[in-house]
Design a protein around this motif. Structure first.
Motif, short mmCIF file in Angstrom:
data_model
loop_
_atom_site.label_atom_id
_atom_site.label_comp_id
_atom_site.label_asym_id
_atom_site.label_seq_id
_atom_site.Cartn_x
_atom_site.Cartn_y
_atom_site.Cartn_z
N ASP A 1 -0.81 10.51 1.99
CA ASP A 1 -0.34 11.58 1.64
C ASP A 1 -0.78 12.26 3.26
O ASP A 1 -2.36 12.61 3.42
CB ASP A 1 -0.50 12.79 0.80
CG ASP A 1 0.20 12.37 -0.40
OD1 ASP A 1 1.16 11.35 -0.39
OD2 ASP A 1 -0.05 12.50 -1.50
N GLY B 1 -0.92 3.26 5.90
CA GLY B 1 0.45 2.36 4.69
C GLY B 1 1.92 2.99 5.19
O GLY B 1 2.76 2.96 3.97
N TRP B 2 2.02 4.01 6.27
CA TRP B 2 3.06 4.31 7.06
C TRP B 2 4.02 3.09 7.45
O TRP B 2 4.72 2.92 7.88
CB TRP B 2 3.33 5.60 7.40
CG TRP B 2 2.33 6.50 6.66
CD1 TRP B 2 1.01 6.88 6.73
CD2 TRP B 2 3.79 7.25 6.17
NE1 TRP B 2 1.29 8.26 6.31
CE2 TRP B 2 2.69 8.40 5.16
CE3 TRP B 2 5.01 7.24 5.91
CZ2 TRP B 2 3.42 9.58 4.98
CZ3 TRP B 2 5.28 8.05 5.03
CH2 TRP B 2 5.30 9.31 4.44
N PRO C 1 11.71 6.71 -2.55
CA PRO C 1 9.87 6.64 -2.62
C PRO C 1 10.26 4.95 -1.27
O PRO C 1 11.11 4.93 -1.01
CB PRO C 1 10.59 5.66 -4.29
CG PRO C 1 11.68 6.24 -5.01
CD PRO C 1 12.50 7.19 -3.84
N PRO C 2 8.51 5.23 -1.57
CA PRO C 2 8.28 3.71 -0.37
C PRO C 2 8.91 2.70 0.23
O PRO C 2 8.76 2.17 -1.89
CB PRO C 2 7.22 4.24 -0.03
CG PRO C 2 6.50 4.79 -1.69
CD PRO C 2 7.48 5.82 -2.31
N ASP D 1 9.53 -1.16 -0.90
CA ASP D 1 8.51 -2.01 -0.97
C ASP D 1 8.85 -3.54 0.15
O ASP D 1 9.64 -4.29 -0.28
CB ASP D 1 7.72 -2.67 -2.64
CG ASP D 1 7.21 -3.61 -2.72
OD1 ASP D 1 6.43 -4.41 -2.37
OD2 ASP D 1 6.67 -3.80 -3.87
N MET E 1 1.01 -0.62 -0.28
CA MET E 1 -0.21 -0.45 0.12
C MET E 1 1.31 1.30 0.01
O MET E 1 1.70 1.64 1.00
CB MET E 1 -1.08 0.14 1.15
CG MET E 1 -1.91 0.84 1.79
SD MET E 1 -2.59 1.39 2.70
CE MET E 1 -3.22 3.03 3.06
N THR E 2 0.41 2.03 -0.74
CA THR E 2 1.07 3.52 -0.88
C THR E 2 0.83 4.33 0.38
O THR E 2 -0.63 4.54 0.43
CB THR E 2 1.48 3.97 -2.28
OG1 THR E 2 1.38 3.30 -3.52
CG2 THR E 2 2.01 5.95 -2.35
N PRO E 3 2.35 5.28 1.37
CA PRO E 3 1.40 5.33 2.27
C PRO E 3 0.40 6.92 1.51
O PRO E 3 0.69 7.63 0.55
CB PRO E 3 2.92 6.25 1.93
CG PRO E 3 3.85 4.86 2.15
CD PRO E 3 3.61 4.75 0.88
#
Length: 215
Positions: free
Chosen positions: A5, A121-122, A210-211, A213, A1-3
């Motif tokens: 904002d 997502g963090w 970038p986050p 994975d 999951m993308t964090p």
């Protein structure tokens, strides 16, 4: 999951104003934006005697890229466990928070704050399972190329070590794993100490990536 904002935090974490002590601030709140902004600036929350304290160790425990020491026995142990990621976050943090554990510090406020960060997502966890049972794991916050580990647990020998090994293998060769403080146990796994200035200097290039994975 993308964090997800987050809005700007109303609180300012300014390392230039911090004392030469591990504890650098008192108060603020545990909103997602506050916690993530704190990590971006080198601090993390940990309550003590009911007070919300913020910490930035003068000597920071970190696992450098490629720095984990993996013994033959740990490699053998790793074959016993199944690794899963982000399938049981609440169970992992609850096991870490077990008040019967020595030095237990994760209170209800902290537990709820990190569950919320997971939902956004963090925050992430790595789980070690044996015959499907959760027997070890760790959780922490991922900000760019930084994984800030918060706590780990095990109910089977080597399960938490195997979870850490799985984390290191998943974050890749350029990520930094922050473990807050070095202990003899963590030192045996390759954790070293950086002084605060070195850690803070490394953060900007890490947290703006970038986050991670972890799948």
């Amino acid at each position: 999951m993308t964090p997800v904002d987050l809005p700007p935090s109303p609180w300012v974490f300014d390392p230039a104003s911090w004392p030469a002590d591990d504890c650098v601030a008192v108060g603020a709140d545990l909103e997602p934006a506050t916690i993530v902004d704190a990590y971006r600036h080198g601090a993390f929350p940990m309550p003590h005697d009911g007070e919300l304290l913020w910490w930035s160790p003068v000597r920071r425990g970190v696992l450098e890229p490629g720095g984990m020491k993996v013994s033959r026995s740990l490699r053998r142990s790793a074959r016993r466990f199944e690794i899963t990621v982000d399938t049981a976050f609440a169970q992992v943090i609850d096991a870490c928070a077990d008040p019967r554990r020595p030095g237990a510090w994760i209170d209800t406020r902290m537990r709820d704050a990190y569950v919320r960060l997971h939902e956004l997502g963090w925050a992430h966890c790595v789980e070690a399972r044996l015959d499907g049972r959760l027997v070890g794991g760790l959780y922490g916050l991922a900000v760019g190329g930084l994984f800030a580990g918060e706590s780990m647990f095990h109910s089977e020998t080597d399960a938490s070590k195997v979870a850490l090994l799985a984390l290191v293998e998943r974050v890749g060769p350029d990520a930094l794993v922050d473990v807050q403080w070095q202990t003899p146990h963590l030192a045996s796994l390759g954790v070293v100490e950086w002084d605060r200035s070195r850690y803070l200097a490394a953060l900007p290039a890490l947290v703006d990536r970038p986050p991670l994975d972890l799948r």
